[in-house]
Scaffold this motif. Structure first.
Motif, mmCIF file in Angstrom:
data_model
loop_
_atom_site.group_PDB
_atom_site.id
_atom_site.type_symbol
_atom_site.label_atom_id
_atom_site.label_comp_id
_atom_site.label_asym_id
_atom_site.label_seq_id
_atom_site.Cartn_x
_atom_site.Cartn_y
_atom_site.Cartn_z
ATOM 1 N N LEU A 13 0.646 -1.217 0.537
ATOM 2 C CA LEU A 13 -0.039 0.081 0.123
ATOM 3 C C LEU A 13 1.368 1.073 -0.101
ATOM 4 O O LEU A 13 1.832 1.286 0.953
ATOM 5 N N PRO A 14 0.271 2.273 -0.155
ATOM 6 C CA PRO A 14 1.061 3.295 -0.222
ATOM 7 C C PRO A 14 1.439 3.904 0.749
ATOM 8 O O PRO A 14 0.945 3.778 1.714
ATOM 9 N N PRO A 15 2.432 4.656 0.707
ATOM 10 C CA PRO A 15 3.186 4.971 2.659
ATOM 11 C C PRO A 15 2.484 6.511 3.173
ATOM 12 O O PRO A 15 1.537 7.122 2.017
ATOM 13 N N ASP A 16 2.436 6.349 4.670
ATOM 14 C CA ASP A 16 1.968 7.949 4.869
ATOM 15 C C ASP A 16 1.792 9.236 4.275
ATOM 16 O O ASP A 16 0.723 9.509 3.856
ATOM 17 N N ASP A 17 3.165 8.867 3.590
ATOM 18 C CA ASP A 17 3.344 10.821 3.199
ATOM 19 C C ASP A 17 2.945 10.954 1.675
ATOM 20 O O ASP A 17 2.882 11.355 0.726
ATOM 21 N N ALA A 18 2.288 9.915 0.928
ATOM 22 C CA ALA A 18 1.711 9.176 -0.052
ATOM 23 C C ALA A 18 -0.185 9.704 -0.716
ATOM 24 O O ALA A 18 -0.377 10.157 -0.992
ATOM 25 N N TRP A 19 -0.492 9.781 0.895
ATOM 26 C CA TRP A 19 -1.811 10.281 1.211
ATOM 27 C C TRP A 19 -2.097 11.892 1.117
ATOM 28 O O TRP A 19 -1.380 12.475 1.636
ATOM 29 N N ARG A 20 -3.212 12.245 0.727
ATOM 30 C CA ARG A 20 -2.966 13.233 0.689
ATOM 31 C C ARG A 20 -4.711 13.738 1.133
ATOM 32 O O ARG A 20 -5.511 12.548 1.421
ATOM 33 N N PRO A 21 -5.511 14.947 1.152
ATOM 34 C CA PRO A 21 -6.198 15.373 2.075
ATOM 35 C C PRO A 21 -7.741 15.032 1.132
ATOM 36 O O PRO A 21 -7.631 15.236 -0.115
ATOM 37 N N LEU A 22 -8.337 14.305 1.855
ATOM 38 C CA LEU A 22 -9.662 14.251 0.975
ATOM 39 C C LEU A 22 -10.735 15.224 0.331
ATOM 40 O O LEU A 22 -10.885 16.582 1.548
ATOM 41 N N HIS A 23 -10.800 15.596 -0.307
ATOM 42 C CA HIS A 23 -11.077 17.463 -1.325
ATOM 43 C C HIS A 23 -12.991 17.101 -1.121
ATOM 44 O O HIS A 23 -12.995 15.326 -1.134
ATOM 45 N N GLN A 24 -13.447 17.583 -0.513
ATOM 46 C CA GLN A 24 -14.761 18.278 -0.336
ATOM 47 C C GLN A 24 -15.641 17.189 -1.057
ATOM 48 O O GLN A 24 -16.522 17.215 -0.788
ATOM 49 N N GLN A 25 -14.982 17.952 -2.820
ATOM 50 C CA GLN A 25 -15.768 17.348 -3.598
ATOM 51 C C GLN A 25 -15.800 16.492 -3.998
ATOM 52 O O GLN A 25 -16.258 15.770 -4.980
ATOM 53 N N THR A 26 -14.869 15.342 -3.820
ATOM 54 C CA THR A 26 -14.752 14.154 -4.608
ATOM 55 C C THR A 26 -16.046 13.309 -3.691
ATOM 56 O O THR A 26 -16.805 13.288 -3.165
ATOM 57 N N PRO A 27 -16.452 13.088 -5.313
ATOM 58 C CA PRO A 27 -17.444 11.864 -5.057
ATOM 59 C C PRO A 27 -17.493 10.685 -4.473
ATOM 60 O O PRO A 27 -16.252 10.083 -4.194
#
Length: 225
Positions: free
Chosen positions: A134-148
């Motif tokens: 799985l992607p490491p922790d530093d590869a995640w980004r905040p989930l955009h509020q408009q993401t369906p």
């Protein structure tokens, strides 16, 4: 171990080229590494035991290829697409191996001016599926509020290149994995540890960034008069 540029010469002992040099040297020669008091390698001496010849290499610095990046695009109708890859060691031709994030961010304005359906964009690391994890922790980004929600997204089909989005609803973050040659390959991807129940996996189309070009702003086509 990362030794920072306190003297202007950063060095990472986990650098893959350095590790392979040590491995090759130990297989064919006798190697001696010279280090500073803090453990940073500064010299590497290679001895040919058959002849007694030796050569010493100064280890000035190291540089590591950055992560490949992608540009996640949210369209006004709620569909998602990914553009890339940008940079990184996985064949991303845009931005070279060291400028993936900057190249992805620079691509966003050109895309927005040529496609009026673009509502939002997000540059994010593109985790290569060949690593098997799985992607490491530093590869995640905040989930955009408009993401369906994942349930509203239709998976692509056919031979088109795709990416896999991991939507972690509990931690409000997302990550991208790819590229995959087609929908079937993305669907079959099995990391070493599966996401928990609150992580949705969404397959989205992936487009080569070269298909987008910024429009001319001076009334010319960019060629000489």
């Amino acid at each position: 171990m990362q030794f920072h540029a306190d003297t202007g010469y950063p060095f990472n002992t986990d650098n893959h080229a350095y590790r392979r040099l040590l491995t090759a040297g130990s297989e064919h020669l006798h190697t001696v590494a010279w280090t500073r008091d803090d453990g940073r390698p500064v010299l590497l001496t290679l001895y040919d035991l058959a002849t007694g010849d030796a050569v010493t290499i100064a280890l000035l610095d190291s540089i590591e290829a950055s992560h490949a990046h992608a540009l996640l695009i949210l369209h006004r109708d709620g569909t998602l697409h990914v553009h890339g890859p940008f940079g990184g060691p996985f064949g991303g031709p845009f931005g070279g191996p060291f400028g993936g994030e900057a190249a992805a961010a620079a691509h966003a304005p050109a895309l927005a001016t040529t496609d009026p359906s673009v509502a939002a964009n997000l540059p994010l690391p593109l985790h290569h599926p060949g690593r098997g994890d799985l992607p490491p922790d530093d590869a995640w980004r905040p989930l955009h509020q408009q993401t369906p929600a994942a349930s509203t997204l239709a998976a692509p089909s056919g031979p088109a290149q795709t990416a896999l989005l991991l939507l972690d609803q509990q931690r409000h973050r997302l990550a991208a994995v790819g590229p995959f040659p087609n929908h079937t390959t993305a669907l079959a991807w099995e990391p070493a540890s599966f996401p928990d129940a609150d992580v949705d996996c969404v397959i989205v189309p992936m487009h080569l960034a070269a298909t987008v070009a910024a429009p001319a702003t001076d009334g010319h086509d960019g060629e000489g008069d």
